[in-house]
Design a protein around this motif. Structure first.
Motif, mmCIF file in Angstrom:
data_model
loop_
_atom_site.group_PDB
_atom_site.id
_atom_site.type_symbol
_atom_site.label_atom_id
_atom_site.label_comp_id
_atom_site.label_asym_id
_atom_site.label_seq_id
_atom_site.Cartn_x
_atom_site.Cartn_y
_atom_site.Cartn_z
ATOM 1 N N ALA A 70 0.979 18.780 21.518
ATOM 2 C CA ALA A 70 0.124 18.382 22.944
ATOM 3 C C ALA A 70 0.670 17.217 23.488
ATOM 4 O O ALA A 70 0.283 17.048 24.502
ATOM 5 C CB ALA A 70 -1.108 18.872 22.702
ATOM 6 N N GLY A 71 1.323 16.532 22.620
ATOM 7 C CA GLY A 71 1.700 15.088 23.252
ATOM 8 C C GLY A 71 0.630 14.184 22.897
ATOM 9 O O GLY A 71 0.515 13.043 23.535
ATOM 10 N N LEU A 72 -0.416 14.405 21.908
ATOM 11 C CA LEU A 72 -1.581 13.573 21.712
ATOM 12 C C LEU A 72 -1.272 12.860 20.493
ATOM 13 O O LEU A 72 -0.625 13.179 19.574
ATOM 14 C CB LEU A 72 -2.750 14.216 21.708
ATOM 15 C CG LEU A 72 -3.026 15.044 23.003
ATOM 16 C CD1 LEU A 72 -4.197 15.995 22.602
ATOM 17 C CD2 LEU A 72 -3.365 14.168 24.031
ATOM 18 N N PRO A 73 -1.921 11.544 20.280
ATOM 19 C CA PRO A 73 -1.792 10.878 19.100
ATOM 20 C C PRO A 73 -2.588 11.477 18.026
ATOM 21 O O PRO A 73 -3.409 12.563 18.375
ATOM 22 C CB PRO A 73 -2.676 9.501 19.292
ATOM 23 C CG PRO A 73 -3.281 9.755 20.408
ATOM 24 C CD PRO A 73 -2.780 10.957 21.307
ATOM 25 N N GLY A 74 -2.430 11.165 16.633
ATOM 26 C CA GLY A 74 -3.018 12.021 15.558
ATOM 27 C C GLY A 74 -4.737 11.547 15.623
ATOM 28 O O GLY A 74 -5.082 10.610 16.433
ATOM 29 N N THR A 75 -5.533 12.414 15.044
ATOM 30 C CA THR A 75 -6.830 12.165 15.066
ATOM 31 C C THR A 75 -7.329 10.745 14.267
ATOM 32 O O THR A 75 -6.635 10.565 13.302
ATOM 33 C CB THR A 75 -7.698 13.396 14.586
ATOM 34 O OG1 THR A 75 -8.830 13.246 14.498
ATOM 35 C CG2 THR A 75 -7.316 13.816 13.031
ATOM 36 N N THR A 76 -8.453 10.321 14.521
ATOM 37 C CA THR A 76 -9.024 9.416 13.977
ATOM 38 C C THR A 76 -10.020 9.469 13.006
ATOM 39 O O THR A 76 -10.529 8.728 12.179
ATOM 40 C CB THR A 76 -9.394 8.091 14.980
ATOM 41 O OG1 THR A 76 -10.371 8.742 15.837
ATOM 42 C CG2 THR A 76 -8.359 7.634 15.807
ATOM 43 N N ALA A 77 -10.299 10.758 12.924
ATOM 44 C CA ALA A 77 -11.342 11.186 12.126
ATOM 45 C C ALA A 77 -10.891 11.339 10.512
ATOM 46 O O ALA A 77 -9.884 11.345 10.208
ATOM 47 C CB ALA A 77 -11.734 12.738 12.373
ATOM 48 N N THR A 78 -11.806 10.777 9.594
ATOM 49 C CA THR A 78 -11.695 10.709 8.305
ATOM 50 C C THR A 78 -12.636 11.405 7.456
ATOM 51 O O THR A 78 -12.227 11.834 6.452
ATOM 52 C CB THR A 78 -11.708 8.975 7.961
ATOM 53 O OG1 THR A 78 -12.916 8.453 8.300
ATOM 54 C CG2 THR A 78 -10.528 8.242 8.545
ATOM 55 N N THR A 79 -14.006 11.475 7.848
ATOM 56 C CA THR A 79 -14.763 12.156 7.006
ATOM 57 C C THR A 79 -14.904 13.483 7.305
ATOM 58 O O THR A 79 -14.356 14.033 8.148
ATOM 59 C CB THR A 79 -16.285 11.520 7.352
ATOM 60 O OG1 THR A 79 -16.805 11.768 8.549
ATOM 61 C CG2 THR A 79 -16.199 9.906 7.073
ATOM 62 N N GLN A 80 -15.688 14.268 6.370
ATOM 63 C CA GLN A 80 -15.534 15.632 6.378
ATOM 64 C C GLN A 80 -16.289 16.069 7.689
ATOM 65 O O GLN A 80 -15.840 16.870 8.630
ATOM 66 C CB GLN A 80 -16.424 16.514 5.314
ATOM 67 C CG GLN A 80 -16.352 17.773 5.432
ATOM 68 C CD GLN A 80 -16.844 18.513 4.454
ATOM 69 O OE1 GLN A 80 -17.774 18.105 3.703
ATOM 70 N NE2 GLN A 80 -16.548 19.844 3.992
ATOM 71 N N ALA A 81 -17.421 15.378 8.062
ATOM 72 C CA ALA A 81 -18.205 15.778 9.250
ATOM 73 C C ALA A 81 -17.338 15.377 10.452
ATOM 74 O O ALA A 81 -17.655 16.252 11.510
ATOM 75 C CB ALA A 81 -19.614 15.142 9.190
ATOM 76 N N ASP A 82 -16.718 14.182 10.516
ATOM 77 C CA ASP A 82 -15.914 13.748 11.704
ATOM 78 C C ASP A 82 -14.705 14.824 12.083
ATOM 79 O O ASP A 82 -14.488 15.222 12.990
ATOM 80 C CB ASP A 82 -15.618 12.362 11.503
ATOM 81 C CG ASP A 82 -16.666 11.426 11.564
ATOM 82 O OD1 ASP A 82 -17.777 11.739 12.153
ATOM 83 O OD2 ASP A 82 -16.205 10.160 11.298
ATOM 84 N N VAL A 83 -14.071 15.192 10.985
ATOM 85 C CA VAL A 83 -12.916 15.977 10.959
ATOM 86 C C VAL A 83 -13.537 17.640 11.811
ATOM 87 O O VAL A 83 -12.700 18.154 12.540
ATOM 88 C CB VAL A 83 -12.234 16.466 9.742
ATOM 89 C CG1 VAL A 83 -11.206 17.525 9.764
ATOM 90 C CG2 VAL A 83 -11.525 14.948 9.340
ATOM 91 N N ARG A 84 -14.526 17.825 11.160
ATOM 92 C CA ARG A 84 -15.300 19.204 11.612
ATOM 93 C C ARG A 84 -15.599 19.010 13.128
ATOM 94 O O ARG A 84 -15.371 19.914 13.982
ATOM 95 C CB ARG A 84 -16.694 19.438 10.710
ATOM 96 C CG ARG A 84 -17.289 20.789 11.365
ATOM 97 C CD ARG A 84 -18.602 20.908 10.574
ATOM 98 N NE ARG A 84 -18.387 20.904 9.262
ATOM 99 C CZ ARG A 84 -18.983 20.113 8.286
ATOM 100 N NH1 ARG A 84 -19.797 19.337 8.590
ATOM 101 N NH2 ARG A 84 -18.949 20.281 6.913
ATOM 102 N N THR A 85 -16.164 17.927 13.595
ATOM 103 C CA THR A 85 -16.339 17.896 14.994
ATOM 104 C C THR A 85 -15.038 17.757 15.752
ATOM 105 O O THR A 85 -14.804 18.199 16.873
ATOM 106 C CB THR A 85 -17.074 16.408 15.227
ATOM 107 O OG1 THR A 85 -18.311 16.681 14.581
ATOM 108 C CG2 THR A 85 -17.395 16.119 16.819
ATOM 109 N N ALA A 86 -13.985 17.130 15.302
ATOM 110 C CA ALA A 86 -12.682 17.052 16.008
ATOM 111 C C ALA A 86 -12.068 18.326 15.979
ATOM 112 O O ALA A 86 -11.174 18.555 17.030
ATOM 113 C CB ALA A 86 -11.760 16.123 15.131
ATOM 114 N N ILE A 87 -12.360 19.138 15.131
ATOM 115 C CA ILE A 87 -11.505 20.578 14.956
ATOM 116 C C ILE A 87 -12.099 21.270 16.144
ATOM 117 O O ILE A 87 -11.493 22.024 16.752
ATOM 118 C CB ILE A 87 -11.692 21.210 13.633
ATOM 119 C CG1 ILE A 87 -10.824 20.593 12.760
ATOM 120 C CG2 ILE A 87 -11.276 22.751 13.737
ATOM 121 C CD1 ILE A 87 -10.944 21.064 11.213
ATOM 122 N N GLU A 88 -13.746 21.226 15.976
ATOM 123 C CA GLU A 88 -14.645 22.022 17.126
ATOM 124 C C GLU A 88 -14.021 21.414 18.451
ATOM 125 O O GLU A 88 -13.892 22.575 19.311
ATOM 126 C CB GLU A 88 -15.861 21.586 16.933
ATOM 127 C CG GLU A 88 -16.454 22.193 15.794
ATOM 128 C CD GLU A 88 -17.992 22.033 15.625
ATOM 129 O OE1 GLU A 88 -18.554 21.553 16.357
ATOM 130 O OE2 GLU A 88 -18.498 22.461 14.394
#
Length: 108
Positions: A70-88
């Motif tokens: 999509a032309g976006l930078p990579g996610t900054t999430a690192t913890t399981q909870a943060d990644v869950r929120t980023a995926i949502e």
């Protein structure tokens, strides 16, 4: 970045989802083509599964495939909870207007 691709305005200024506009370049096409399952949806389901299995690194890799396309930078999430929120959030933005949101809300 996605809004400029997914949302257009009519001549009256009313926004509409431009994902499913008919291709007029092929007049013999019946216009009945509708995606049943998108690769982006499969990657996001895999990312969600990997994250829930505590394979957060694999989930981030899958999530970043969608973001990079999509032309976006990579996610900054690192913890399981943060990644869950980023995926949502990624599911909400990438699959906008495709009928997945209600089921995502029920599941999460």
């Amino acid at each position: 970045m996605r809004r400029n691709v997914y949302v257009k305005l009519t001549t009256a200024g009313v926004p509409y989802c431009s994902k499913w506009t008919n291709n007029t370049a092929v007049p013999a096409d019946g216009g009945s083509d509708f995606p049943i399952l998108r690769y982006a949806d499969v990657l996001l389901m895999m990312a969600e599964t990997e994250n829930e299995l505590t394979n957060t690194g694999n989930a981030i890799t899958l999530l970043n495939q969608i973001r990079t396309r999509a032309g976006l930078p990579g996610t900054t999430a690192t913890t399981q909870a943060d990644v869950r929120t980023a995926i949502e959030l990624e599911r909400r933005l990438e699959l906008a207007g495709e009928g997945y949101r209600w089921f995502d809300l029920l599941r999460t």
